[in-house]
Motif scaffolding. Sequence first.
Motif, PDB file in Angstrom:
ATOM      1  N   LEU A   1       9.157  -3.719   7.209  1.00 46.93           N
ATOM      2  CA  LEU A   1       9.801  -2.988   6.343  1.00 46.93           C
ATOM      3  C   LEU A   1      11.322  -2.878   6.250  1.00 46.93           C
ATOM      4  O   LEU A   1      11.832  -3.029   5.381  1.00 46.93           O
ATOM      5  CB  LEU A   1       9.099  -1.485   6.342  1.00 46.93           C
ATOM      6  N   ASP A   2      11.635  -2.605   7.395  1.00 44.61           N
ATOM      7  CA  ASP A   2      13.318  -2.787   7.685  1.00 44.61           C
ATOM      8  C   ASP A   2      13.937  -4.111   7.102  1.00 44.61           C
ATOM      9  O   ASP A   2      15.098  -3.920   6.499  1.00 44.61           O
ATOM     10  CB  ASP A   2      13.723  -2.268   8.927  1.00 44.61           C
ATOM     11  N   LEU A   3      13.307  -5.057   7.317  1.00 40.97           N
ATOM     12  CA  LEU A   3      13.519  -6.450   7.103  1.00 40.97           C
ATOM     13  C   LEU A   3      13.485  -6.906   5.192  1.00 40.97           C
ATOM     14  O   LEU A   3      13.715  -8.102   5.145  1.00 40.97           O
ATOM     15  CB  LEU A   3      13.134  -7.499   8.034  1.00 40.97           C
ATOM     16  N   GLY A   4      12.704  -6.075   4.846  1.00 39.59           N
ATOM     17  CA  GLY A   4      12.518  -6.342   3.313  1.00 39.59           C
ATOM     18  C   GLY A   4      11.127  -6.822   2.849  1.00 39.59           C
ATOM     19  O   GLY A   4      11.039  -6.921   1.722  1.00 39.59           O
ATOM     20  N   ILE A   5      10.417  -6.735   3.874  1.00 39.75           N
ATOM     21  CA  ILE A   5       8.823  -7.187   3.611  1.00 39.75           C
ATOM     22  C   ILE A   5       8.168  -5.725   3.020  1.00 39.75           C
ATOM     23  O   ILE A   5       8.279  -4.900   3.522  1.00 39.75           O
ATOM     24  CB  ILE A   5       8.059  -7.536   4.958  1.00 39.75           C
ATOM     25  N   ASN A   6       7.470  -6.003   1.889  1.00 39.76           N
ATOM     26  CA  ASN A   6       6.789  -4.821   1.263  1.00 39.76           C
ATOM     27  C   ASN A   6       5.380  -5.323   0.806  1.00 39.76           C
ATOM     28  O   ASN A   6       4.684  -4.231   0.475  1.00 39.76           O
ATOM     29  CB  ASN A   6       7.489  -4.369  -0.171  1.00 39.76           C
ATOM     30  N   PHE A   7       4.989  -6.492   1.075  1.00 44.64           N
ATOM     31  CA  PHE A   7       3.541  -6.746   0.844  1.00 44.64           C
ATOM     32  C   PHE A   7       2.809  -6.974   2.064  1.00 44.64           C
ATOM     33  O   PHE A   7       3.053  -7.868   2.960  1.00 44.64           O
ATOM     34  CB  PHE A   7       3.474  -8.093  -0.075  1.00 44.64           C
ATOM     35  N   PHE A   8       1.853  -6.180   2.004  1.00 44.71           N
ATOM     36  CA  PHE A   8       0.963  -6.234   3.463  1.00 44.71           C
ATOM     37  C   PHE A   8      -0.362  -6.341   3.012  1.00 44.71           C
ATOM     38  O   PHE A   8      -1.051  -5.742   2.343  1.00 44.71           O
ATOM     39  CB  PHE A   8       1.052  -4.858   4.213  1.00 44.71           C
TER      40      PHE A   8
ATOM     41  N   ALA B   1      -6.359   0.181  10.156  1.00 42.22           N
ATOM     42  CA  ALA B   1      -5.693   1.267  10.618  1.00 42.22           C
ATOM     43  C   ALA B   1      -4.402   1.059  11.384  1.00 42.22           C
ATOM     44  O   ALA B   1      -3.459   2.117  11.170  1.00 42.22           O
ATOM     45  CB  ALA B   1      -6.643   1.779  11.923  1.00 42.22           C
ATOM     46  N   LYS B   2      -3.934  -0.027  11.909  1.00 42.44           N
ATOM     47  CA  LYS B   2      -2.809  -0.116  12.810  1.00 42.44           C
ATOM     48  C   LYS B   2      -1.748  -0.478  11.535  1.00 42.44           C
ATOM     49  O   LYS B   2      -0.559   0.207  11.614  1.00 42.44           O
ATOM     50  CB  LYS B   2      -2.755  -1.536  13.482  1.00 42.44           C
TER      51      LYS B   2
ATOM     52  N   LEU C   1       2.357   2.268   7.121  1.00 41.89           N
ATOM     53  CA  LEU C   1       2.496   2.210   5.735  1.00 41.89           C
ATOM     54  C   LEU C   1       2.415   3.641   5.154  1.00 41.89           C
ATOM     55  O   LEU C   1       2.912   3.978   4.142  1.00 41.89           O
ATOM     56  CB  LEU C   1       1.593   1.303   5.324  1.00 41.89           C
ATOM     57  N   ARG C   2       1.580   4.324   5.661  1.00 40.98           N
ATOM     58  CA  ARG C   2       1.286   5.726   5.099  1.00 40.98           C
ATOM     59  C   ARG C   2       2.480   6.562   5.075  1.00 40.98           C
ATOM     60  O   ARG C   2       2.836   7.670   4.539  1.00 40.98           O
ATOM     61  CB  ARG C   2       0.104   6.516   5.502  1.00 40.98           C
ATOM     62  N   GLN C   3       3.286   6.537   5.995  1.00 39.82           N
ATOM     63  CA  GLN C   3       4.589   7.039   6.458  1.00 39.82           C
ATOM     64  C   GLN C   3       5.629   6.660   5.255  1.00 39.82           C
ATOM     65  O   GLN C   3       6.726   7.499   5.136  1.00 39.82           O
ATOM     66  CB  GLN C   3       5.092   7.017   7.858  1.00 39.82           C
ATOM     67  N   ARG C   4       5.604   5.429   4.972  1.00 40.96           N
ATOM     68  CA  ARG C   4       6.705   4.981   4.213  1.00 40.96           C
ATOM     69  C   ARG C   4       5.915   4.447   2.953  1.00 40.96           C
ATOM     70  O   ARG C   4       6.229   3.025   2.561  1.00 40.96           O
ATOM     71  CB  ARG C   4       7.483   3.784   4.854  1.00 40.96           C
ATOM     72  N   ARG C   5       5.259   4.797   2.244  1.00 38.17           N
ATOM     73  CA  ARG C   5       4.172   4.540   1.340  1.00 38.17           C
ATOM     74  C   ARG C   5       4.830   4.000   0.109  1.00 38.17           C
ATOM     75  O   ARG C   5       4.635   2.964  -0.539  1.00 38.17           O
ATOM     76  CB  ARG C   5       3.438   5.696   0.784  1.00 38.17           C
ATOM     77  N   ASN C   6       5.938   4.572  -0.392  1.00 36.22           N
ATOM     78  CA  ASN C   6       6.741   4.175  -1.411  1.00 36.22           C
ATOM     79  C   ASN C   6       7.557   2.696  -1.112  1.00 36.22           C
ATOM     80  O   ASN C   6       8.011   2.213  -2.342  1.00 36.22           O
ATOM     81  CB  ASN C   6       7.959   5.287  -1.737  1.00 36.22           C
ATOM     82  N   GLU C   7       7.507   2.265   0.229  1.00 34.49           N
ATOM     83  CA  GLU C   7       8.259   0.842   0.460  1.00 34.49           C
ATOM     84  C   GLU C   7       7.165  -0.089   0.437  1.00 34.49           C
ATOM     85  O   GLU C   7       7.440  -1.309   0.552  1.00 34.49           O
ATOM     86  CB  GLU C   7       8.845   1.108   1.606  1.00 34.49           C
ATOM     87  N   ALA C   8       5.823   0.212   0.325  1.00 33.24           N
ATOM     88  CA  ALA C   8       4.840  -0.737   0.626  1.00 33.24           C
ATOM     89  C   ALA C   8       3.917  -1.185  -0.416  1.00 33.24           C
ATOM     90  O   ALA C   8       3.449   0.091  -1.064  1.00 33.24           O
ATOM     91  CB  ALA C   8       4.091  -0.425   1.909  1.00 33.24           C
ATOM     92  N   ILE C   9       3.318  -2.112  -0.689  1.00 31.24           N
ATOM     93  CA  ILE C   9       2.396  -2.679  -1.570  1.00 31.24           C
ATOM     94  C   ILE C   9       1.408  -3.136  -0.467  1.00 31.24           C
ATOM     95  O   ILE C   9       1.481  -4.032   0.107  1.00 31.24           O
ATOM     96  CB  ILE C   9       2.984  -3.860  -2.502  1.00 31.24           C
ATOM     97  N   ILE C  10       0.214  -2.393  -0.727  1.00 30.28           N
ATOM     98  CA  ILE C  10      -1.137  -2.563   0.238  1.00 30.28           C
ATOM     99  C   ILE C  10      -1.871  -3.484  -0.454  1.00 30.28           C
ATOM    100  O   ILE C  10      -2.326  -3.026  -1.462  1.00 30.28           O
ATOM    101  CB  ILE C  10      -1.222  -1.280   0.713  1.00 30.28           C
ATOM    102  N   ALA C  11      -2.527  -4.428   0.367  1.00 35.43           N
ATOM    103  CA  ALA C  11      -3.730  -5.226  -0.274  1.00 35.43           C
ATOM    104  C   ALA C  11      -4.508  -5.192   0.718  1.00 35.43           C
ATOM    105  O   ALA C  11      -4.356  -5.460   2.098  1.00 35.43           O
ATOM    106  CB  ALA C  11      -3.165  -6.620  -0.731  1.00 35.43           C
ATOM    107  N   THR C  12      -6.003  -4.960   0.312  1.00 36.40           N
ATOM    108  CA  THR C  12      -7.001  -5.197   1.551  1.00 36.40           C
ATOM    109  C   THR C  12      -8.267  -5.802   0.796  1.00 36.40           C
ATOM    110  O   THR C  12      -8.197  -6.220  -0.501  1.00 36.40           O
ATOM    111  CB  THR C  12      -7.369  -3.924   2.271  1.00 36.40           C
TER     112      THR C  12
END
Length: 335
Positions: free
Chosen positions: A39-46, A57-58, A63-74
């Motif tokens: 996240l610090d390096l600019g990755i926002n897609f997980f 879970a890992k 990501l739940r701590q920094r939810r606004n910075e992440a786009i989550i795909a599962t």
Amino acid sequence: MRYRVLGRTGLQVSVIGFGGIPIQRVSAAEAGLIVHKALDLGINFFDTARGYTDSEAKLGSVLRQRRNEAIIATKSMARTAGDMASDIRTSLKAMGVEYIDLYQMHNIKHKAALEKVLSPGGALDALQQAKEAGLIGHIGVTGHIKEFLLEILRIPEIETVQFPFNPVESNGVRELLDLSGQTETGVIIMKPLAGGAFSNAGLALRFVLEHPVSTVIPGMDSLKQLEENVKAGLDPLPLSAQERRALDEESGRLGTVFCRRCEYCRPCRQGIDIPSVFLLDGYYRRYNLQEWARERYHGLKATADQCVGCSECEERCPYNLPIREMLAEASGRLA
């Protein structure tokens, strides 16, 4: 980090995303450090999946701590509405989030699977209901068979498509990219390093990024890998002639023994899912996921040691792979 639009989802995603398979083999503490650094390096897609043991879970613990910075795909292998609805709830709980940006139908690889997920009471029904309820944002599909994915790209509810693409696995990609451009479908590239087969990750990633894809998701389980992969997302320059030659040379070496999972070898008379055996063997050898690969190998309906050496698969293989020999070697490791 550069960013591109994920098709008609409108999401701005980092060109280098985070593939969630290898994170299974590190501790929760190590995973936390890696994901925070990403996240610090600019990755926002997980990208992760229900089938990746504790990967959701890992990733979710950070990501739940920094939810606004992440786009989550599962994603899920569920094919019915009931099973998919259950998996969506499980993913939300495992990640500790209230919303998942992209939920994908995992590994749709034949007509019967597509018909099942699209039929009344199929997985797509549950995904649409979850989208209406605000539990997920967008719907996608993953798969390995490019000819079959061309059908999927014409389904209006499917907003993203994820498939393998790398310098040794490029057959049919141009047609897929052309159609995805016409349908404004977001393109997520998995296996950009051919399961870790390429020694120069940067060149392989830059090769893929020269094409109209949205994001590329190499798997990462160390800060060193992370930092090396991120560099490819910073460099807008095309490959030089010298770099291209180096990549071509390595591609040539891999091409003689590398399974692209085209599935032309199927069906096997003994019921062996040959591409899946080689895929799991790749996880065993390249990802250091021995226990994970063995567990799934022994869950297959037929294992490689059941090969009777009929050679029909080798006759159908467009790459002339020594499949019988490769199955015997895989069996020795996975059994």
